[in-house]
Each structure stands twice: as structure tokens, then as C-alpha cells.
Scaffold this motif. Sequence first.
Motif, PDB file in Angstrom:
ATOM      1  N   VAL A 265      50.412  25.438 -27.242  1.00 10.75           N
ATOM      2  CA  VAL A 265      49.670  25.229 -28.485  1.00 10.75           C
ATOM      3  C   VAL A 265      50.478  24.359 -29.436  1.00 10.75           C
ATOM      4  O   VAL A 265      51.711  24.367 -29.425  1.00 10.75           O
ATOM      5  N   ARG A 266      49.754  23.582 -30.267  1.00 12.30           N
ATOM      6  CA  ARG A 266      50.415  22.759 -31.275  1.00 12.30           C
ATOM      7  C   ARG A 266      50.722  23.554 -32.542  1.00 12.30           C
ATOM      8  O   ARG A 266      51.638  23.239 -33.280  1.00 12.30           O
ATOM      9  N   TYR A 267      49.900  24.587 -32.781  1.00 14.65           N
ATOM     10  CA  TYR A 267      50.036  25.336 -34.025  1.00 14.65           C
ATOM     11  C   TYR A 267      49.475  26.734 -33.832  1.00 14.65           C
ATOM     12  O   TYR A 267      48.441  26.910 -33.179  1.00 14.65           O
ATOM     13  N   LEU A 268      50.165  27.706 -34.402  1.00 14.13           N
ATOM     14  CA  LEU A 268      49.706  29.088 -34.328  1.00 14.13           C
ATOM     15  C   LEU A 268      49.662  29.652 -35.748  1.00 14.13           C
ATOM     16  O   LEU A 268      50.690  29.700 -36.432  1.00 14.13           O
ATOM     17  N   PRO A 269      48.485  30.037 -36.237  1.00 15.24           N
ATOM     18  CA  PRO A 269      48.388  30.568 -37.600  1.00 15.24           C
ATOM     19  C   PRO A 269      49.123  31.894 -37.744  1.00 15.24           C
ATOM     20  O   PRO A 269      49.360  32.605 -36.763  1.00 15.24           O
ATOM     21  N   LYS A 270      49.442  32.225 -38.971  1.00 15.10           N
ATOM     22  CA  LYS A 270      50.223  33.426 -39.249  1.00 15.10           C
ATOM     23  C   LYS A 270      49.362  34.678 -39.366  1.00 15.10           C
ATOM     24  O   LYS A 270      49.875  35.792 -39.319  1.00 15.10           O
ATOM     25  N   ARG A 271      48.063  34.496 -39.547  1.00 15.18           N
ATOM     26  CA  ARG A 271      47.199  35.657 -39.766  1.00 15.18           C
ATOM     27  C   ARG A 271      45.825  35.428 -39.138  1.00 15.18           C
ATOM     28  O   ARG A 271      45.435  34.277 -38.887  1.00 15.18           O
ATOM     29  N   PRO A 272      45.074  36.494 -38.892  1.00 17.65           N
ATOM     30  CA  PRO A 272      43.718  36.363 -38.331  1.00 17.65           C
ATOM     31  C   PRO A 272      42.752  35.714 -39.322  1.00 17.65           C
ATOM     32  O   PRO A 272      43.047  35.562 -40.514  1.00 17.65           O
ATOM     33  N   ALA A 273      41.587  35.360 -38.806  1.00 20.43           N
ATOM     34  CA  ALA A 273      40.491  34.845 -39.618  1.00 20.43           C
ATOM     35  C   ALA A 273      39.271  35.715 -39.324  1.00 20.43           C
ATOM     36  O   ALA A 273      38.430  35.368 -38.484  1.00 20.43           O
ATOM     37  N   PRO A 274      39.175  36.852 -39.981  1.00 22.63           N
ATOM     38  CA  PRO A 274      38.130  37.833 -39.645  1.00 22.63           C
ATOM     39  C   PRO A 274      36.716  37.336 -39.938  1.00 22.63           C
ATOM     40  O   PRO A 274      36.478  36.616 -40.915  1.00 22.63           O
ATOM     41  N   LEU A 275      35.804  37.757 -39.094  1.00 26.72           N
ATOM     42  CA  LEU A 275      34.397  37.405 -39.271  1.00 26.72           C
ATOM     43  C   LEU A 275      33.891  37.813 -40.642  1.00 26.72           C
ATOM     44  O   LEU A 275      33.194  37.041 -41.315  1.00 26.72           O
ATOM     45  N   GLN A 276      34.220  39.006 -41.088  1.00 20.56           N
ATOM     46  CA  GLN A 276      33.705  39.491 -42.364  1.00 20.56           C
ATOM     47  C   GLN A 276      34.147  38.609 -43.524  1.00 20.56           C
ATOM     48  O   GLN A 276      33.393  38.382 -44.473  1.00 20.56           O
ATOM     49  N   ASP A 277      35.375  38.093 -43.457  1.00 17.67           N
ATOM     50  CA  ASP A 277      35.858  37.202 -44.519  1.00 17.67           C
ATOM     51  C   ASP A 277      35.023  35.935 -44.587  1.00 17.67           C
ATOM     52  O   ASP A 277      34.690  35.441 -45.673  1.00 17.67           O
ATOM     53  N   TRP A 278      34.681  35.377 -43.419  1.00 18.20           N
ATOM     54  CA  TRP A 278      33.855  34.166 -43.379  1.00 18.20           C
ATOM     55  C   TRP A 278      32.457  34.439 -43.929  1.00 18.20           C
ATOM     56  O   TRP A 278      31.917  33.646 -44.699  1.00 18.20           O
ATOM     57  N   LEU A 279      31.886  35.571 -43.563  1.00 18.37           N
ATOM     58  CA  LEU A 279      30.545  35.907 -44.053  1.00 18.37           C
ATOM     59  C   LEU A 279      30.546  36.080 -45.568  1.00 18.37           C
ATOM     60  O   LEU A 279      29.592  35.668 -46.254  1.00 18.37           O
ATOM     61  N   GLU A 280      31.587  36.640 -46.121  1.00 15.15           N
ATOM     62  CA  GLU A 280      31.675  36.804 -47.571  1.00 15.15           C
ATOM     63  C   GLU A 280      31.799  35.449 -48.265  1.00 15.15           C
ATOM     64  O   GLU A 280      31.209  35.241 -49.340  1.00 15.15           O
ATOM     65  N   LEU A 281      32.524  34.537 -47.674  1.00  7.69           N
ATOM     66  CA  LEU A 281      32.631  33.188 -48.241  1.00  7.69           C
ATOM     67  C   LEU A 281      31.271  32.490 -48.227  1.00  7.69           C
ATOM     68  O   LEU A 281      30.920  31.774 -49.176  1.00  7.69           O
ATOM     69  N   GLN A 282      30.502  32.691 -47.180  1.00 11.71           N
ATOM     70  CA  GLN A 282      29.160  32.113 -47.134  1.00 11.71           C
ATOM     71  C   GLN A 282      28.306  32.622 -48.295  1.00 11.71           C
ATOM     72  O   GLN A 282      27.619  31.850 -48.969  1.00 11.71           O
ATOM     73  N   THR A 283      28.362  33.923 -48.510  1.00  8.48           N
ATOM     74  CA  THR A 283      27.600  34.512 -49.616  1.00  8.48           C
ATOM     75  C   THR A 283      28.034  33.923 -50.951  1.00  8.48           C
ATOM     76  O   THR A 283      27.201  33.566 -51.791  1.00  8.48           O
ATOM     77  N   ASP A 284      29.332  33.805 -51.134  1.00  6.61           N
ATOM     78  CA  ASP A 284      29.867  33.287 -52.396  1.00  6.61           C
ATOM     79  C   ASP A 284      29.468  31.837 -52.652  1.00  6.61           C
ATOM     80  O   ASP A 284      29.394  31.410 -53.813  1.00  6.61           O
ATOM     81  N   HIS A 285      29.224  31.076 -51.578  1.00  2.00           N
ATOM     82  CA  HIS A 285      28.941  29.641 -51.733  1.00  2.00           C
ATOM     83  C   HIS A 285      27.497  29.278 -51.393  1.00  2.00           C
ATOM     84  O   HIS A 285      27.178  28.104 -51.222  1.00  2.00           O
ATOM     85  N   GLY A 286      26.619  30.251 -51.289  1.00  3.48           N
ATOM     86  CA  GLY A 286      25.208  29.965 -51.076  1.00  3.48           C
ATOM     87  C   GLY A 286      24.885  29.401 -49.702  1.00  3.48           C
ATOM     88  O   GLY A 286      23.967  28.579 -49.561  1.00  3.48           O
ATOM     89  N   ILE A 287      25.610  29.841 -48.682  1.00  6.11           N
ATOM     90  CA  ILE A 287      25.396  29.371 -47.312  1.00  6.11           C
ATOM     91  C   ILE A 287      24.564  30.397 -46.551  1.00  6.11           C
ATOM     92  O   ILE A 287      24.764  31.601 -46.682  1.00  6.11           O
ATOM     93  N   SER A 288      23.638  29.906 -45.720  1.00  7.10           N
ATOM     94  CA  SER A 288      22.673  30.789 -45.057  1.00  7.10           C
ATOM     95  C   SER A 288      23.021  31.158 -43.621  1.00  7.10           C
ATOM     96  O   SER A 288      22.322  31.953 -43.000  1.00  7.10           O
ATOM     97  N   GLY A 289      24.068  30.582 -43.065  1.00  9.50           N
ATOM     98  CA  GLY A 289      24.436  30.853 -41.684  1.00  9.50           C
ATOM     99  C   GLY A 289      25.432  29.812 -41.235  1.00  9.50           C
ATOM    100  O   GLY A 289      25.952  29.043 -42.043  1.00  9.50           O
ATOM    101  N   GLY A 290      25.711  29.766 -39.930  1.00  6.17           N
ATOM    102  CA  GLY A 290      26.670  28.764 -39.506  1.00  6.17           C
ATOM    103  C   GLY A 290      27.062  28.828 -38.055  1.00  6.17           C
ATOM    104  O   GLY A 290      26.443  29.525 -37.238  1.00  6.17           O
ATOM    105  N   VAL A 291      28.131  28.112 -37.747  1.00  7.54           N
ATOM    106  CA  VAL A 291      28.567  27.910 -36.375  1.00  7.54           C
ATOM    107  C   VAL A 291      30.053  28.233 -36.255  1.00  7.54           C
ATOM    108  O   VAL A 291      30.874  27.704 -37.016  1.00  7.54           O
ATOM    109  N   ILE A 292      30.387  29.094 -35.314  1.00  2.11           N
ATOM    110  CA  ILE A 292      31.777  29.412 -35.017  1.00  2.11           C
ATOM    111  C   ILE A 292      32.241  28.475 -33.904  1.00  2.11           C
ATOM    112  O   ILE A 292      31.633  28.411 -32.840  1.00  2.11           O
ATOM    113  N   VAL A 293      33.307  27.741 -34.186  1.00  3.14           N
ATOM    114  CA  VAL A 293      33.864  26.788 -33.229  1.00  3.14           C
ATOM    115  C   VAL A 293      35.142  27.372 -32.637  1.00  3.14           C
ATOM    116  O   VAL A 293      36.004  27.860 -33.375  1.00  3.14           O
ATOM    117  N   GLN A 294      35.260  27.319 -31.327  1.00  6.05           N
ATOM    118  CA  GLN A 294      36.447  27.838 -30.664  1.00  6.05           C
ATOM    119  C   GLN A 294      37.709  27.190 -31.232  1.00  6.05           C
ATOM    120  O   GLN A 294      37.815  25.961 -31.314  1.00  6.05           O
TER     121      GLN A 294
END
Length: 255
Positions: A20-49
Motif C-alpha cells: 500500500v502507498r498509504y494507510l490511514p490512522k483511523r477507520p471511516a465508519p458508515l454512520q459518520d458518512w451518513l451523518e455528514l450526508q444529513t448535515d450537507h443535504g445529500i440524499s444518498g451516494g456511492v461507496i468506492v473501494q
Amino acid sequence: MIHFDCHAHVYEDVVVNGAVRYLPKRPAPLQDWLELQTDHGISGGVIVQVSFLGTDNSQLLHALESLPKGRFAGVAVIAPDTCETEIAALAANGVKGIRWNLVAGADLPDFGSEEISTLVADLAKHGMHIEVQLESSRLAPVLSDFAALPLPVVIDHMGLPETTADQEPWLNKLEQIENRSNLYAKLSAPYRGTGSTEHAKRLIGLLGPDKYIWGSDWPHTRHEDRATYAGLKVELGELIDDRKAVQTLYGLTLA
């Protein structure tokens, strides 16, 4: 207007799969992403590997299991010799495309090979597309090959610009291609190159309406300290309407 976040990485566990070129220090939980969508008026989206998980799409598929398919989809990473049965299984579980991450000198696909021809045919059969991450100067010489593929091709992160919008290599090549009907662009992550609203505006002029999607690039791996979730959303919100492209590429519609 922008309604969907079509580029985010979700992973509950940070594990290494191969080099790998880079390894993040912490997870990126699904719930955190969904909360950001709510905060920014987003209706859904796409998870990219995410890159560091390689072709292990298990976390991506697990996240999709808990999400409504009409509003969420996935883009996986697979080996070129993946069989049609596996591709069909991914499609059945909400994966709408595969990603070719070709940056940093990675080998480019041999468009004339039987392996790539078979892969492309299998993807097209199951209504999937290819998303390409490739630096502008390396993308320009092969853009015609991507434009000739019999399925949609999404150019990731605005083609990773390297110079000013009026001189950008891949945009100059795009201008020369007559049939651009299968090409789409993801307006996201300007910080991964020299991207700007000027690059986005030139793209909009070249591809015409209904060929653009937006992505937050959350959690902004390698750029966590300077990127924001909204990214180009505010600047581009009055210039594009992503609904048709999102429906074409991912089968998603507003609730």
C-alpha cells in the motif's frame, strides 16, 4: 443541483491487503458518512473501494447490505481475470462499477488483450461501468481507448489535473475526440492535483449536460488535514444537476 455523494470510502477496520502507498490512522465508519450526508443535504451516494484494501471488497459489501439500494451503490476493485460469476454476484449486491486505480506508474490496461476485452464485456453485460483514476498527462494518450469502450467510463477526480485548465493535457485530448458519449466526469478532490472550478467549468463545456457527478472523497485519505466534506459542492451546485448521471451510472434516484 447536487443530490448525491458519489465518491466516499467507508471502512470499519484499517487492515492491509498487499503493498500500500498509504494507510490511514483511523477507520471511516458508515454512520459518520451518513451523518455528514444529513448535515450537507445529500440524499444518498456511492461507496468506492479504498486503495489499501485492494480487491478485498468485503467491507464495502457489508456496508451495502445495510443500505437501501435505491439510494446507495458501490464501486469495487477486482482483478482483470475475475470471472463473470463473481461480477454477477457483485452486481446483485449493489456494485455498479469497478475502479481502475492507475496512478503512480501503475501498468495501463492492454485494451487489445483478450483478458481486458472479456472483462469489459462481462461488466457491460451486468450494467456496470469503469471508473478510472489516472494522472492527466498519462490519461491523455489513452483517452481515445477509454472513449471507445462499450460501457460508461467515469474519469475520476477531474482527471487529476496537473496544470491550468486551458492547458490541461487530458482536457485538450478530450476536445479532439468526436464521440464522447460514454465518458463521464467525477467532480471531486481538487486537492489531489491542481483541480479548480475552472477545470470543472471547462469539463462541463466539453461533455455537455448530464455527464457529471460529485464526490466528497471522504475521509480524504492523505489529505485529512486540509480537505472538507463539501469540497466543490458549493461552487458547482448551480452549474450541474447530477440526477440523470447518477441514475444512469448507479441506478439511484431521489427518495
